[in-house]
Scaffold this active site. Structure first.
Site, mmCIF file in Angstrom:
data_model
loop_
_atom_site.group_PDB
_atom_site.id
_atom_site.type_symbol
_atom_site.label_atom_id
_atom_site.label_comp_id
_atom_site.label_asym_id
_atom_site.label_seq_id
_atom_site.Cartn_x
_atom_site.Cartn_y
_atom_site.Cartn_z
ATOM 1 C CB CYS A 1 -19.992 -0.308 10.225
ATOM 2 S SG CYS A 1 -20.103 -0.267 8.423
ATOM 3 C CB CYS B 1 -23.229 -3.094 12.889
ATOM 4 S SG CYS B 1 -23.493 -4.583 11.900
ATOM 5 C CD GLU C 1 -4.677 -7.143 -4.387
ATOM 6 O OE1 GLU C 1 -5.436 -8.064 -4.042
ATOM 7 O OE2 GLU C 1 -4.623 -6.060 -3.779
ATOM 8 C CG LEU D 1 2.775 -18.261 0.256
ATOM 9 C CD1 LEU D 1 3.209 -17.325 -0.865
ATOM 10 C CD2 LEU D 1 1.970 -17.483 1.285
ATOM 11 C CB CYS E 1 -18.564 -5.728 6.802
ATOM 12 S SG CYS E 1 -20.216 -6.299 6.385
ATOM 13 C CE1 TYR F 1 -6.190 -24.103 -2.855
ATOM 14 C CE2 TYR F 1 -5.186 -22.960 -1.020
ATOM 15 C CZ TYR F 1 -6.177 -23.772 -1.529
ATOM 16 O OH TYR F 1 -7.135 -24.252 -0.696
ATOM 17 C CB THR G 1 -2.384 -16.837 1.521
ATOM 18 O OG1 THR G 1 -2.180 -17.863 0.560
ATOM 19 C CG2 THR G 1 -1.456 -17.087 2.685
ATOM 20 C CG ASP H 1 -12.338 -8.976 -2.279
ATOM 21 O OD1 ASP H 1 -13.377 -8.324 -2.006
ATOM 22 O OD2 ASP H 1 -11.331 -8.961 -1.550
ATOM 23 N NE ARG I 1 -4.267 -1.368 1.721
ATOM 24 C CZ ARG I 1 -4.969 -1.941 2.667
ATOM 25 N NH1 ARG I 1 -4.692 -1.714 3.935
ATOM 26 N NH2 ARG I 1 -5.976 -2.714 2.352
ATOM 27 C CE1 TYR J 1 -9.676 -8.587 -5.334
ATOM 28 C CE2 TYR J 1 -7.729 -9.914 -5.816
ATOM 29 C CZ TYR J 1 -8.385 -8.999 -5.025
ATOM 30 O OH TYR J 1 -7.761 -8.480 -3.934
HETATM 31 S S1 SF4 Z 1 -23.508 -1.897 9.201
HETATM 32 FE FE1 SF4 Z 1 -21.507 -2.139 8.279
HETATM 33 S S2 SF4 Z 1 -20.609 -3.880 9.372
HETATM 34 FE FE2 SF4 Z 1 -22.810 -3.925 9.750
HETATM 35 S S3 SF4 Z 1 -23.628 -5.271 8.176
HETATM 36 FE FE3 SF4 Z 1 -23.781 -3.206 7.416
HETATM 37 S S4 SF4 Z 1 -21.923 -2.901 6.206
HETATM 38 FE FE4 SF4 Z 1 -21.587 -4.667 7.511
#
Ligand code: SF4
Length: 350
Positions: A198, A195, A31, A74, A188, A76, A37, A131, A19, A113
């Site tokens: 989130c 949540c 990627e 790793l 998530c 595969y 993995t 993905d 990154r 992907y």
């Molecule tokens: S609020 Fe966020 S963490 Fe919760 S289900 Fe929805 S997207 Fe996923």
């Protein structure tokens, strides 16, 4: 919602080496490694791999054995072989990594992907990555019915991913793609989404309905195939352990103990002698049994029966093609599969 997700990503993203330096080759290698993995398991191998093969040209010039050895652990290995083939194709054409996802997809092993990840993160192309993490996040945010792999579900997820890229992601496609993937990886989560942490909770339809766990639906798992396989451990006090180079998928190119699958109703001892003879022209006599152990590859549940073994006659002066002696301390640089390493752990110290 997209602004909140991006702000969350900037504040919470994991510091990963590919990154900080979105060099196309490094992003590509990362990627590919991440496809099967976990990040924690892949990072040390990733660092070693890009240090040894800092660009496609160095990978293209390497022997397959060296490439597989750097991939050791790793799993595969088809991924490593495809990356190697792709590097060789690039080297023949001048060595430049294509900038567009459509051109990247022409390379061996590069699917939708990987092409989208490299094109967006390294070159800023506004192409959406889909993905497993993105599927889950979008399925919950928009309460998408159906299960991953089903045509209607995949079509809807792709539409949503493309719409979001056009709407708020296109200003920085690489950051947007990574933000969605990171949200799926850190917040998530498949079983217990966090949540409360989130950034998209206010817009999430699954959350509003209290049905986070219902999205995405689970596709029925294919029934596991149950099989048995064998390995024979031949030792020589001076030479070490007798290994062969596998010729069949998915282990092709890896060093392993001789042996192979049992036929229906066949005893593991008989299977070992037959497979060693048929595949490697090694005439072996199975001796003491090592404790059998389970191993799983995708949906195949394998029981491995390993035996200490000796040659049926005198030790041959010349080993058949593909067989070789290797010192039992398993020097680094040997490309070997997971079953080999598990059998090795059962052996008494030399
Ligand atoms: S609020 Fe966020 S963490 Fe919760 S289900 Fe929805 S997207 Fe996923």
């Amino acid at each position: 919602m997209q602004r909140r997700i991006l702000a969350w990503f900037q504040a919470h993203r994991r510091a990963l080496p590919f990154r900080d330096d979105p060099d196309p080759w490094r992003v590509w290698v990362a990627e590919v490694m991440l496809q099967q993995t976990r990040v924690e398991a892949m990072l040390p191998r990733y660092r070693e791999f890009v240090a040894r093969f800092p660009d496609p040209a160095t990978l293209a010039a390497a022997e397959e054995e060296a490439v597989l050895a750097m991939w050791s652990g790793l799993g595969y290995y088809a991924r490593a072989r495809a990356l190697h083939r792709a590097a060789r194709r690039l080297a023949r054409g001048g060595g430049e990594i294509p900038r567009a996802a459509a051109a990247l997809k022409e390379l061996p092993g590069v699917g939708e992907y990987t092409a989208a990840a490299v094109a967006s993160i390294a070159f800023g192309e506004a192409v959406a990555v889909v993905d497993g993490n993105v599927r889950r996040v979008l399925a919950r945010l928009f309460a998408v019915p159906g299960a991953p792999g089903r045509a209607a579900f995949e079509r809807r997820i792709r539409e949503l991913a493309d719409e979001l890229m056009r709407a708020g992601g296109a200003a920085d496609p690489g950051a947007w793609n990574q933000a969605l993937m990171e949200l799926g990886a850190l917040v998530c989560l498949p079983k217990r989404p966090r949540c409360g942490e989130c950034p998209a909770a206010g817009a999430c339809r699954a959350r509003a309905a209290g049905r986070e766990a219902d999205f995405p639906e689970r596709a029925p798992r294919p029934a596991a195939t149950v099989v048995s396989t064998t390995r024979g451990v031949v030792r020589d006090a001076e030479e070490g352990l007798l290994l062969v180079r596998r010729r069949e998928s998915p282990l092709r190119g890896l060093l392993d103990f001789p042996g192979g699958p049992c036929r229906a109703g066949e005893s593991p001892r008989r299977a070992l002698a037959r497979e060693a003879s048929r595949r490697y022209r090694l005439e072996l006599v199975p001796g003491r049994a090592l404790p059998p152990f389970p191993h799983q590859i995708m949906h195949r549940k394998i029981t491995v029966f390993a035996f200490e073994a000796t040659f049926a006659g005198a030790s041959p002066d010349r080993l058949p093609e593909g067989a070789r002696w290797v010192r039992p301390d398993h020097p680094p640089g040997i490309a070997a599969g997971a079953i080999f390493r598990k059998v090795l752990r059962l052996l008494p110290a030399p």
